[in-house]
Design an enzyme around this catalytic site. Structure first.
Site, PDB file in Angstrom:
ATOM      1  N   TYR A 168     -70.237 -19.958  90.541  1.00 20.55           N
ATOM      2  CA  TYR A 168     -69.611 -19.502  91.787  1.00 20.55           C
ATOM      3  C   TYR A 168     -69.357 -20.671  92.736  1.00 20.55           C
ATOM      4  O   TYR A 168     -68.332 -20.714  93.425  1.00 20.55           O
ATOM      5  CB  TYR A 168     -70.478 -18.443  92.459  1.00 20.55           C
ATOM      6  CG  TYR A 168     -70.475 -17.118  91.738  1.00 20.55           C
ATOM      7  CD1 TYR A 168     -69.275 -16.464  91.457  1.00 20.55           C
ATOM      8  CD2 TYR A 168     -71.663 -16.517  91.328  1.00 20.55           C
ATOM      9  CE1 TYR A 168     -69.260 -15.254  90.786  1.00 20.55           C
ATOM     10  CE2 TYR A 168     -71.653 -15.298  90.659  1.00 20.55           C
ATOM     11  CZ  TYR A 168     -70.453 -14.676  90.388  1.00 20.55           C
ATOM     12  OH  TYR A 168     -70.434 -13.476  89.725  1.00 20.55           O
ATOM     13  N   HIS A 261     -79.746  -7.771  82.714  1.00 19.53           N
ATOM     14  CA  HIS A 261     -80.880  -7.898  83.642  1.00 19.53           C
ATOM     15  C   HIS A 261     -81.242  -6.542  84.253  1.00 19.53           C
ATOM     16  O   HIS A 261     -82.421  -6.213  84.410  1.00 19.53           O
ATOM     17  CB  HIS A 261     -80.538  -8.896  84.755  1.00 19.53           C
ATOM     18  CG  HIS A 261     -80.231 -10.264  84.253  1.00 19.53           C
ATOM     19  ND1 HIS A 261     -79.591 -11.226  85.023  1.00 19.53           N
ATOM     20  CD2 HIS A 261     -80.467 -10.854  83.052  1.00 19.53           C
ATOM     21  CE1 HIS A 261     -79.450 -12.333  84.318  1.00 19.53           C
ATOM     22  NE2 HIS A 261     -79.965 -12.127  83.114  1.00 19.53           N
TER      23      HIS A 261
END
Length: 381
Positions: A168, A261
């Site tokens: 990012y 996750h």
């Protein structure tokens, strides 16, 4: 000398002449000051001990959180399902260098101001959020959970979250040429109130010493399963329009990781003996849903990139229901998925995106079992 003895000496010397006892008085004052500091330290330590015992009492009988003599050795495996999640995570490992951003700038420069504003703020939110997830893993979860297989998963998740954060940050650095704006985005939690609100909610669960492990596990399942969902969908919307191939490719990889996750958190929760009431889970999930809906329909409305705010709000409810079902609860919103392009993207349990990934997304040989590794001279070629 004790504090009482020092005070008695001070009283005896109170009427004495200053010159004669000035040096003694200074020594006494210094020693008194030291003793006061020691007393304050002891008091703080006692308070900390009380807090710790309060925390330990909440999760006192939870087997997964108890010290294990063999927790430093992984074999023989005791939790094969948890281990399988770890191996899936290893198989899906990727690096920032694998994502080609070469074609993105042409699309970026053709976008209008609203579209650029929206995407840059979404990236800023993501860059900060992965750091917050890692803060929780490092400070709380990986220290609390004593099951070796789970600790392996958390260790690898920390590495993956670092890759997400790097990705990012690289996207921001690539698209945003103005240094001042770039620095503002890198400090998004302090610069944008709508991002700070989401960050504060997650950080509160890290610092909450009274919340049980089960509550915090649900909260961070909501962070990765709800707080990220709408933003992922907005980037996949760009893919549907044929825009930003580098950004959308990284979004595929990251959303797959976060789906894993989230599912791992649900698996771990299913193994806890002390579970929350359905109402308590609803309270946590509703809180997260309200914040995410406000984020993408009011603070940073998706209509800036041509999406429908009402449908985005519905999609967030759909995602929340999916998470609730994984946690063993009844659906709360009963909302349908309004986005056909999000069918199979780490959400729909019937067809998990992880299982549908193209072959180059998986490390070779990691998920192969021993039987498949055997070389047979009599096999047909």
């Amino acid at each position: 000398m004790t504090l009482t003895e020092i005070q008695n000496v001070e009283k005896e010397n109170a009427g004495a002449s200053v010159p004669k006892h000035s040096s003694n008085k200074l020594k006494l004052e210094k020693e008194l000051e030291k003793l006061e500091i020691v007393d304050q330290t002891k008091a703080a330590s006692a308070e900390e001990t009380n807090n710790e015992s309060e925390v330990n009492e909440l999760d006192a009988d939870e087997p997964m959180l108890q010290d294990l003599d063999n927790r430093f050795v992984i074999f023989p495996l005791k939790h094969h399902d948890i281990w399988n999640f770890y191996k899936k995570a290893v198989a899906s490992f990727w690096t920032v260098e694998e994502v080609d951003l070469g074609k993105d700038m042409n699309d970026w420069e053709k976008m209008n101001g609203d579209e650029q504003y929206f995407i840059s703020r979404i990236l800023a939110f993501f860059a900060a959020s992965d750091g917050i997830v890692n803060e929780n893993l490092c400070e709380r979860f990986s220290n609390e959970v004593q099951v070796s297989e789970a600790r392996f998963f958390y260790g690898f998740q920390i590495a993956i979250e670092n890759i997400h954060s790097e990705m990012y940050s690289k996207l921001i650095e690539t698209y945003i040429r103005d240094e001042t704006e770039r620095n503002t985005l890198f400090n998004a939690v302090d610069e944008f109130e709508f991002i700070k609100k989401k960050a504060d909610w997650a950080l509160r669960w890290i610092s909450d010493k009274k919340a049980s492990f089960a509550e915090r596990l649900i909260a961070f399942a909501a962070v990765e399963g709800i707080f990220f969902s709408g933003s992922f969908a907005s980037i996949f919307w760009l893919k549907k329009r044929g825009l930003m191939p580098g950004l959308t490719h990284s979004n595929e990889l990251i959303s797959r990781d976060e789906g894993l996750h989230r599912d791992f958190a649900c698996l771990l929760y299913s193994k806890l003996q002390k579970k929350l009431t359905q109402q308590r889970i609803y309270d946590i999930i509703k809180d997260a849903v309200a914040i995410e809906q406000e984020f993408l329909t009011e603070a940073l409305p998706v209509d800036m990139i041509g999406m429908n705010c009402r449908l985005m709000s519905q999609y967030i409810e759909f995602v929340a229901d999916h998470l609730l079902v994984e946690l063993g609860c009844d659906k709360l919103y009963k909302s349908k998925n309004p986005f056909d392009f999000m069918e199979n993207i780490s959400i729909d349990g019937k067809t998990n995106f992880f299982e549908k990934r193209v072959s180059e997304y998986q490390r070779p040989g990691v998920m192969v079992n021993e039987a498949e590794r055997q070389f047979d001279l009599e096999a047909d070629f």
